[in-house]
Design a protein around this motif. Structure first.
Motif, PDB file in Angstrom:
ATOM      1  N   ALA A 130      40.462  47.929  51.627  1.00 51.25           N
ATOM      2  CA  ALA A 130      40.443  47.337  50.403  1.00 51.25           C
ATOM      3  C   ALA A 130      41.515  47.801  49.235  1.00 51.25           C
ATOM      4  O   ALA A 130      42.014  47.136  48.561  1.00 51.25           O
ATOM      5  CB  ALA A 130      39.111  47.468  49.487  1.00 51.25           C
ATOM      6  N   ASP A 131      41.597  49.161  49.275  1.00 48.88           N
ATOM      7  CA  ASP A 131      42.630  49.795  48.536  1.00 48.88           C
ATOM      8  C   ASP A 131      43.999  49.102  48.934  1.00 48.88           C
ATOM      9  O   ASP A 131      44.710  48.884  48.135  1.00 48.88           O
ATOM     10  CB  ASP A 131      42.560  51.398  48.547  1.00 48.88           C
ATOM     11  CG  ASP A 131      41.233  51.783  48.114  1.00 48.88           C
ATOM     12  OD1 ASP A 131      40.978  51.432  46.784  1.00 48.88           O
ATOM     13  OD2 ASP A 131      40.740  52.710  48.589  1.00 48.88           O
ATOM     14  N   ARG A 132      44.400  49.270  50.156  1.00 52.19           N
ATOM     15  CA  ARG A 132      45.721  48.885  50.725  1.00 52.19           C
ATOM     16  C   ARG A 132      45.928  47.220  50.291  1.00 52.19           C
ATOM     17  O   ARG A 132      47.002  46.918  49.789  1.00 52.19           O
ATOM     18  CB  ARG A 132      45.686  49.387  52.243  1.00 52.19           C
ATOM     19  CG  ARG A 132      46.150  50.804  52.583  1.00 52.19           C
ATOM     20  CD  ARG A 132      46.157  50.906  54.003  1.00 52.19           C
ATOM     21  NE  ARG A 132      44.907  50.702  55.009  1.00 52.19           N
ATOM     22  CZ  ARG A 132      44.079  51.286  55.053  1.00 52.19           C
ATOM     23  NH1 ARG A 132      43.846  52.608  54.672  1.00 52.19           N
ATOM     24  NH2 ARG A 132      43.210  51.167  55.876  1.00 52.19           N
ATOM     25  N   GLU A 133      44.773  46.451  50.456  1.00 46.72           N
ATOM     26  CA  GLU A 133      44.912  45.060  50.057  1.00 46.72           C
ATOM     27  C   GLU A 133      45.276  44.939  48.655  1.00 46.72           C
ATOM     28  O   GLU A 133      45.977  44.289  48.239  1.00 46.72           O
ATOM     29  CB  GLU A 133      43.754  44.371  50.796  1.00 46.72           C
ATOM     30  CG  GLU A 133      43.569  42.854  50.215  1.00 46.72           C
ATOM     31  CD  GLU A 133      45.046  42.225  50.690  1.00 46.72           C
ATOM     32  OE1 GLU A 133      45.264  41.168  50.012  1.00 46.72           O
ATOM     33  OE2 GLU A 133      45.644  42.637  51.639  1.00 46.72           O
ATOM     34  N   ALA A 134      44.639  45.534  47.749  1.00 45.26           N
ATOM     35  CA  ALA A 134      44.662  45.423  46.316  1.00 45.26           C
ATOM     36  C   ALA A 134      46.146  46.043  45.964  1.00 45.26           C
ATOM     37  O   ALA A 134      46.598  45.234  45.227  1.00 45.26           O
ATOM     38  CB  ALA A 134      43.626  46.321  45.753  1.00 45.26           C
ATOM     39  N   VAL A 135      46.632  46.985  46.673  1.00 46.50           N
ATOM     40  CA  VAL A 135      47.992  47.317  46.340  1.00 46.50           C
ATOM     41  C   VAL A 135      48.902  46.182  46.709  1.00 46.50           C
ATOM     42  O   VAL A 135      49.923  45.832  46.070  1.00 46.50           O
ATOM     43  CB  VAL A 135      48.322  48.889  46.923  1.00 46.50           C
ATOM     44  CG1 VAL A 135      49.774  49.072  47.035  1.00 46.50           C
ATOM     45  CG2 VAL A 135      47.361  49.822  46.326  1.00 46.50           C
ATOM     46  N   ARG A 136      48.637  45.857  48.053  1.00 43.48           N
ATOM     47  CA  ARG A 136      49.625  45.035  48.710  1.00 43.48           C
ATOM     48  C   ARG A 136      49.537  43.644  47.646  1.00 43.48           C
ATOM     49  O   ARG A 136      50.572  43.190  47.510  1.00 43.48           O
ATOM     50  CB  ARG A 136      49.189  44.447  49.964  1.00 43.48           C
ATOM     51  CG  ARG A 136      50.178  43.420  50.793  1.00 43.48           C
ATOM     52  CD  ARG A 136      49.286  42.533  51.735  1.00 43.48           C
ATOM     53  NE  ARG A 136      48.335  41.643  51.278  1.00 43.48           N
ATOM     54  CZ  ARG A 136      48.629  40.576  50.269  1.00 43.48           C
ATOM     55  NH1 ARG A 136      49.727  40.140  49.991  1.00 43.48           N
ATOM     56  NH2 ARG A 136      47.597  39.908  50.148  1.00 43.48           N
ATOM     57  N   ALA A 137      48.605  43.080  47.249  1.00 45.68           N
ATOM     58  CA  ALA A 137      48.572  42.014  46.428  1.00 45.68           C
ATOM     59  C   ALA A 137      49.039  42.166  45.115  1.00 45.68           C
ATOM     60  O   ALA A 137      49.666  41.388  44.528  1.00 45.68           O
ATOM     61  CB  ALA A 137      46.771  41.515  46.104  1.00 45.68           C
ATOM     62  N   ALA A 138      49.014  43.318  44.624  1.00 44.43           N
ATOM     63  CA  ALA A 138      49.470  43.724  43.064  1.00 44.43           C
ATOM     64  C   ALA A 138      51.018  43.811  43.238  1.00 44.43           C
ATOM     65  O   ALA A 138      51.602  43.339  42.326  1.00 44.43           O
ATOM     66  CB  ALA A 138      48.770  44.937  42.742  1.00 44.43           C
ATOM     67  N   LEU A 139      51.837  44.293  44.529  1.00 45.59           N
ATOM     68  CA  LEU A 139      53.093  44.292  44.717  1.00 45.59           C
ATOM     69  C   LEU A 139      53.573  43.035  44.836  1.00 45.59           C
ATOM     70  O   LEU A 139      54.584  42.673  44.159  1.00 45.59           O
ATOM     71  CB  LEU A 139      53.404  45.241  46.032  1.00 45.59           C
ATOM     72  CG  LEU A 139      53.406  46.668  45.718  1.00 45.59           C
ATOM     73  CD1 LEU A 139      53.330  47.305  47.050  1.00 45.59           C
ATOM     74  CD2 LEU A 139      54.409  47.008  44.929  1.00 45.59           C
ATOM     75  N   GLU A 140      52.694  42.043  45.627  1.00 41.81           N
ATOM     76  CA  GLU A 140      53.313  40.835  45.721  1.00 41.81           C
ATOM     77  C   GLU A 140      53.119  40.184  44.272  1.00 41.81           C
ATOM     78  O   GLU A 140      54.222  39.265  44.222  1.00 41.81           O
ATOM     79  CB  GLU A 140      52.348  40.026  46.856  1.00 41.81           C
ATOM     80  CG  GLU A 140      52.849  38.571  47.168  1.00 41.81           C
ATOM     81  CD  GLU A 140      52.002  37.875  48.310  1.00 41.81           C
ATOM     82  OE1 GLU A 140      51.415  37.120  48.132  1.00 41.81           O
ATOM     83  OE2 GLU A 140      51.920  38.782  49.498  1.00 41.81           O
ATOM     84  N   ARG A 141      52.134  39.977  43.686  1.00 39.70           N
ATOM     85  CA  ARG A 141      51.943  39.306  42.401  1.00 39.70           C
ATOM     86  C   ARG A 141      53.246  39.603  41.550  1.00 39.70           C
ATOM     87  O   ARG A 141      53.701  38.870  40.691  1.00 39.70           O
ATOM     88  CB  ARG A 141      50.783  39.790  41.788  1.00 39.70           C
ATOM     89  CG  ARG A 141      50.390  39.289  40.445  1.00 39.70           C
ATOM     90  CD  ARG A 141      50.458  37.761  40.182  1.00 39.70           C
ATOM     91  NE  ARG A 141      49.276  37.205  40.705  1.00 39.70           N
ATOM     92  CZ  ARG A 141      48.843  35.913  40.586  1.00 39.70           C
ATOM     93  NH1 ARG A 141      49.727  35.008  39.784  1.00 39.70           N
ATOM     94  NH2 ARG A 141      47.750  35.443  41.046  1.00 39.70           N
ATOM     95  N   THR A 142      53.737  40.874  41.451  1.00 43.81           N
ATOM     96  CA  THR A 142      54.843  41.385  40.560  1.00 43.81           C
ATOM     97  C   THR A 142      55.843  41.307  41.187  1.00 43.81           C
ATOM     98  O   THR A 142      56.933  41.620  40.330  1.00 43.81           O
ATOM     99  CB  THR A 142      54.213  42.955  40.117  1.00 43.81           C
ATOM    100  OG1 THR A 142      54.241  43.642  41.301  1.00 43.81           O
ATOM    101  CG2 THR A 142      53.070  42.809  39.214  1.00 43.81           C
ATOM    102  N   GLY A 143      56.079  40.743  42.120  1.00 45.69           N
ATOM    103  CA  GLY A 143      57.450  40.687  42.878  1.00 45.69           C
ATOM    104  C   GLY A 143      58.344  42.121  43.430  1.00 45.69           C
ATOM    105  O   GLY A 143      59.264  42.061  43.417  1.00 45.69           O
ATOM    106  N   LEU A 144      57.395  42.950  43.629  1.00 41.90           N
ATOM    107  CA  LEU A 144      57.729  44.382  44.050  1.00 41.90           C
ATOM    108  C   LEU A 144      57.714  44.562  45.454  1.00 41.90           C
ATOM    109  O   LEU A 144      58.182  45.705  45.771  1.00 41.90           O
ATOM    110  CB  LEU A 144      57.019  45.489  43.057  1.00 41.90           C
ATOM    111  CG  LEU A 144      57.334  45.572  41.815  1.00 41.90           C
ATOM    112  CD1 LEU A 144      56.459  46.513  40.972  1.00 41.90           C
ATOM    113  CD2 LEU A 144      58.825  45.662  41.364  1.00 41.90           C
ATOM    114  N   VAL A 145      57.213  43.616  46.194  1.00 42.12           N
ATOM    115  CA  VAL A 145      57.373  44.084  47.598  1.00 42.12           C
ATOM    116  C   VAL A 145      58.601  44.661  48.290  1.00 42.12           C
ATOM    117  O   VAL A 145      58.516  45.720  49.104  1.00 42.12           O
ATOM    118  CB  VAL A 145      56.948  42.867  48.226  1.00 42.12           C
ATOM    119  CG1 VAL A 145      57.150  43.120  49.986  1.00 42.12           C
ATOM    120  CG2 VAL A 145      55.546  42.253  47.997  1.00 42.12           C
TER     121      VAL A 145
END
Length: 171
Positions: free
Chosen positions: A29-44
């Motif tokens: 769940a932590d890894r998914e939340a971080v992935r989603a936050a990076l994606e939402r902010t264009g930081l992938v």
């Protein structure tokens, strides 16, 4: 500032600390939340870059991603555009205005507030003077009264814009 070499992913992951037991490793769940936050902010594309190599605008986006990783319902941002050039101010406010959470943003820049905020609250000496939609609230009289400066306020189909005028000579 830190002497530790943190990546952007590490910084965003710090937002998950309140969701874990003490000393527990990040879970799915932590890894998914971080992935989603990076994606939402264009930081992938920046996820593996070291924090200290980021520009000011990139750091602000990473801080917002860290907050989003907490999966909040509300965000309170205090001058998020401070020390950013115009391009990064506009990018950051566009990002913030598109977030799927309620954002309360303290801004001194009336044009940014008019461009990106659904509602503004104008303060004087720490007290609310008026609140409402920017086009309804921001007026030449209000700006003169609250800020002691002259301005022209233009409202058209593109939004509300404030043009500050130089002080009159000898005044």
């Amino acid at each position: 500032a830190t002497d530790t070499d943190l990546t952007v992913r590490d910084v965003v992951g710090l937002g998950r600390v309140p969701h874990r037991r003490a000393w527990a490793a990040p879970g799915a769940a932590d890894r998914e939340a971080v992935r989603a936050a990076l994606e939402r902010t264009g930081l992938v594309p920046f996820a593996d870059r070291l924090w200290h190599t980021l520009s000011g605008g990139e750091r602000q986006r990473a801080q917002i991603a860290r907050a989003l990783a907490q999966e909040p319902r509300h965000l309170l941002l205090d001058e998020p555009t401070n020390h950013l050039d115009v391009q990064h101010q506009l990018e950051l406010m566009s990002l913030v205005s598109g977030l799927p959470v309620t954002c309360v943003v303290a801004l001194h820049d009336l044009n940014l507030a008019a461009m990106f905020c659904d509602e503004v609250v104008v303060l004087r000496a720490g007290r609310a003077v008026v609140s409402g939609a920017p086009g309804e609230v921001l007026s030449e009289g209000l700006i003169a009264e609250v800020y002691g400066v002259r301005a022209r306020v233009v409202a058209d189909g593109g939004g509300t814009f404030v043009r500050f005028l130089a002080p009159e000579a000898g005044g």
